[in-house]
Design an enzyme around this catalytic site. Structure first.
Site, PDB file in Angstrom:
ATOM      1  N   LYS A  20       0.836  -1.197   0.000  1.00 54.06           N
ATOM      2  CA  LYS A  20       0.000   0.000   0.000  1.00 54.06           C
ATOM      3  C   LYS A  20       0.882   1.263   0.000  1.00 54.06           C
ATOM      4  O   LYS A  20       2.102   1.166   0.197  1.00 54.06           O
ATOM      5  CB  LYS A  20      -0.912  -0.050   1.222  1.00 54.06           C
ATOM      6  CG  LYS A  20      -1.935  -1.205   1.178  1.00 54.06           C
ATOM      7  CD  LYS A  20      -2.732  -1.259   2.470  1.00 54.06           C
ATOM      8  CE  LYS A  20      -3.844  -2.284   2.427  1.00 54.06           C
ATOM      9  NZ  LYS A  20      -4.646  -2.260   3.675  1.00 54.06           N
ATOM     10  N   PHE A  68     -15.238   4.006   7.918  1.00 53.67           N
ATOM     11  CA  PHE A  68     -13.855   4.382   7.608  1.00 53.67           C
ATOM     12  C   PHE A  68     -13.573   4.405   6.099  1.00 53.67           C
ATOM     13  O   PHE A  68     -12.462   4.728   5.683  1.00 53.67           O
ATOM     14  CB  PHE A  68     -12.865   3.442   8.311  1.00 53.67           C
ATOM     15  CG  PHE A  68     -13.005   1.977   7.950  1.00 53.67           C
ATOM     16  CD1 PHE A  68     -12.442   1.473   6.788  1.00 53.67           C
ATOM     17  CD2 PHE A  68     -13.692   1.111   8.784  1.00 53.67           C
ATOM     18  CE1 PHE A  68     -12.562   0.129   6.456  1.00 53.67           C
ATOM     19  CE2 PHE A  68     -13.817  -0.238   8.465  1.00 53.67           C
ATOM     20  CZ  PHE A  68     -13.255  -0.720   7.291  1.00 53.67           C
ATOM     21  N   ARG A  96      -2.087 -14.724   3.952  1.00 55.90           N
ATOM     22  CA  ARG A  96      -2.823 -14.056   5.041  1.00 55.90           C
ATOM     23  C   ARG A  96      -2.066 -14.221   6.360  1.00 55.90           C
ATOM     24  O   ARG A  96      -1.985 -13.289   7.163  1.00 55.90           O
ATOM     25  CB  ARG A  96      -4.238 -14.620   5.164  1.00 55.90           C
ATOM     26  CG  ARG A  96      -5.146 -14.276   3.998  1.00 55.90           C
ATOM     27  CD  ARG A  96      -5.523 -12.827   3.932  1.00 55.90           C
ATOM     28  NE  ARG A  96      -6.418 -12.412   4.990  1.00 55.90           N
ATOM     29  CZ  ARG A  96      -7.007 -11.211   5.046  1.00 55.90           C
ATOM     30  NH1 ARG A  96      -6.781 -10.303   4.093  1.00 55.90           N
ATOM     31  NH2 ARG A  96      -7.794 -10.892   6.033  1.00 55.90           N
ATOM     32  N   THR A 102      -5.532  -7.765  10.441  1.00 51.99           N
ATOM     33  CA  THR A 102      -5.855  -6.467   9.837  1.00 51.99           C
ATOM     34  C   THR A 102      -5.404  -5.307  10.722  1.00 51.99           C
ATOM     35  O   THR A 102      -4.843  -4.320  10.233  1.00 51.99           O
ATOM     36  CB  THR A 102      -7.384  -6.352   9.606  1.00 51.99           C
ATOM     37  OG1 THR A 102      -7.795  -7.435   8.768  1.00 51.99           O
ATOM     38  CG2 THR A 102      -7.754  -5.030   8.963  1.00 51.99           C
ATOM     39  N   ARG A 113       2.600  -7.094   8.955  1.00 53.21           N
ATOM     40  CA  ARG A 113       1.969  -5.997   9.711  1.00 53.21           C
ATOM     41  C   ARG A 113       2.507  -5.941  11.140  1.00 53.21           C
ATOM     42  O   ARG A 113       2.697  -4.849  11.702  1.00 53.21           O
ATOM     43  CB  ARG A 113       0.453  -6.163   9.702  1.00 53.21           C
ATOM     44  CG  ARG A 113      -0.160  -5.814   8.334  1.00 53.21           C
ATOM     45  CD  ARG A 113      -1.601  -6.239   8.260  1.00 53.21           C
ATOM     46  NE  ARG A 113      -2.267  -5.791   7.035  1.00 53.21           N
ATOM     47  CZ  ARG A 113      -3.423  -6.285   6.603  1.00 53.21           C
ATOM     48  NH1 ARG A 113      -4.036  -7.266   7.275  1.00 53.21           N
ATOM     49  NH2 ARG A 113      -3.966  -5.818   5.503  1.00 53.21           N
ATOM     50  N   ASN A 123      -1.600   0.006   7.332  1.00 51.19           N
ATOM     51  CA  ASN A 123      -1.121  -1.347   7.646  1.00 51.19           C
ATOM     52  C   ASN A 123      -0.318  -2.024   6.529  1.00 51.19           C
ATOM     53  O   ASN A 123      -0.236  -3.250   6.447  1.00 51.19           O
ATOM     54  CB  ASN A 123      -2.275  -2.223   8.154  1.00 51.19           C
ATOM     55  CG  ASN A 123      -3.384  -2.373   7.130  1.00 51.19           C
ATOM     56  OD1 ASN A 123      -3.287  -1.843   6.033  1.00 51.19           O
ATOM     57  ND2 ASN A 123      -4.417  -3.116   7.479  1.00 51.19           N
TER      58      ASN A 123
HETATM   59  P1  IDP Z   1      -7.735  -6.907   5.325  1.00 51.10           P
HETATM   60  O1  IDP Z   1      -6.951  -5.834   4.622  1.00 51.10           O
HETATM   61  O2  IDP Z   1      -6.951  -7.504   6.458  1.00 51.10           O
HETATM   62  O3  IDP Z   1      -8.302  -7.950   4.393  1.00 51.10           O
HETATM   63  P2  IDP Z   1     -10.400  -5.618   5.521  1.00 51.10           P
HETATM   64  O4  IDP Z   1     -11.392  -5.811   6.640  1.00 51.10           O
HETATM   65  O5  IDP Z   1     -10.733  -6.164   4.179  1.00 51.10           O
HETATM   66  O6  IDP Z   1      -8.995  -6.198   6.069  1.00 51.10           O
HETATM   67  O7  IDP Z   1     -10.132  -4.061   5.436  1.00 51.10           O
HETATM   68  C1  IDP Z   1      -9.450  -3.523   4.330  1.00 51.10           C
HETATM   69  C2  IDP Z   1      -8.554  -2.403   4.795  1.00 51.10           C
HETATM   70  O8  IDP Z   1      -9.359  -1.341   5.305  1.00 51.10           O
HETATM   71  C3  IDP Z   1      -7.619  -2.769   5.947  1.00 51.10           C
HETATM   72  O9  IDP Z   1      -6.453  -3.444   5.544  1.00 51.10           O
HETATM   73  C4  IDP Z   1      -7.329  -1.398   6.518  1.00 51.10           C
HETATM   74  O10 IDP Z   1      -6.353  -0.709   5.734  1.00 51.10           O
HETATM   75  C5  IDP Z   1      -8.665  -0.694   6.348  1.00 51.10           C
HETATM   76  N1  IDP Z   1      -9.459  -0.813   7.588  1.00 51.10           N
HETATM   77  C6  IDP Z   1     -10.131  -1.900   8.032  1.00 51.10           C
HETATM   78  N2  IDP Z   1     -10.760  -1.639   9.194  1.00 51.10           N
HETATM   79  C7  IDP Z   1     -10.472  -0.348   9.493  1.00 51.10           C
HETATM   80  C8  IDP Z   1     -10.837   0.524  10.592  1.00 51.10           C
HETATM   81  O11 IDP Z   1     -11.539   0.142  11.524  1.00 51.10           O
HETATM   82  N3  IDP Z   1     -10.343   1.793  10.530  1.00 51.10           N
HETATM   83  C9  IDP Z   1      -9.556   2.240   9.516  1.00 51.10           C
HETATM   84  N4  IDP Z   1      -9.203   1.457   8.483  1.00 51.10           N
HETATM   85  C10 IDP Z   1      -9.655   0.188   8.469  1.00 51.10           C
END
Ligand code: IDP
Length: 161
Positions: A20, A68, A96, A102, A113, A123
């Protein structure tokens, strides 16, 4: 003479991994690639691009309603990303595990991460979360012609040497 090996079962599984914008800006691209190479996966596609909001909203279609989401769009379009397709046995699930939780607060040390980030909104990496998700994302980010099928130099038959 043995017939040509087709490899381990599931060896052609593919997943999408992206560094990212924060990962690119922090010069972490090489370390992310190194971990996937070292684990034993094969790089079959790679590119750097500035992501459009349209592509992002397709990629994160399940998150559009989240509070978000606007911040996520801002983050993901804040600079170029490096997106890759990795191939190998069980690559979706193993990626993963390598990427970690996450939320970096929950991510174990030893994961990408867990080693390189502290906040969920920065992240560092993305990895597809299922086989179906991987297929969808690979088609979204790459054209079939830009994914390369290649063999290792130690697989060459003696007649080629
Ligand atoms: P993942 O990337 O681990 O698959 P997802 O739930 O698909 O997780 O979320 C996608 C991305 O959205 C995350 O990697 C993170 O960058 C962002 N994200 C997820 N939850 C939050 C939050 O609660 N606050 C801010 N950003 C979030």
């Amino acid at each position: 003479h043995r017939s040509k090996s087709t490899g381990l079962p599931g060896a052609k599984e593919r997943t999408l991994v992206a560094v990212k914008p924060d990962g690119v800006q922090r010069r972490l691209v090489g370390q992310v690639i190194q971990r996937f190479e070292q684990r034993g996966f094969k790089l079959v596609g790679l590119k750097m691009l500035q992501v459009s909001e349209d592509l992002l909203s397709e990629h994160y279609c399940q998150l559009r309603q989240k509070p978000f989401y606007p911040n996520l769009v801002h983050y993901m379009t804040s600079g170029p990303v490096v997106v890759m397709v990795w191939e190998g046995h069980n690559v979706v699930q193993t990626s993963r595990t390598m990427v970690g939780h996450t939320n970096p607060t929950e991510a174990q040390a030893g994961t990408i991460r867990g080693d390189f980030s502290v906040h969920v909104s920065r992240n560092v990496v993305h990895a597809s979360d299922s086989l179906e998700g991987a297929q969808r994302e690979i088609q979204l980010w790459f054209q079939a012609k830009d994914l390369l099928d290649w063999d290792c130099c130690d697989q060459a038959s003696t007649s080629e040497v």
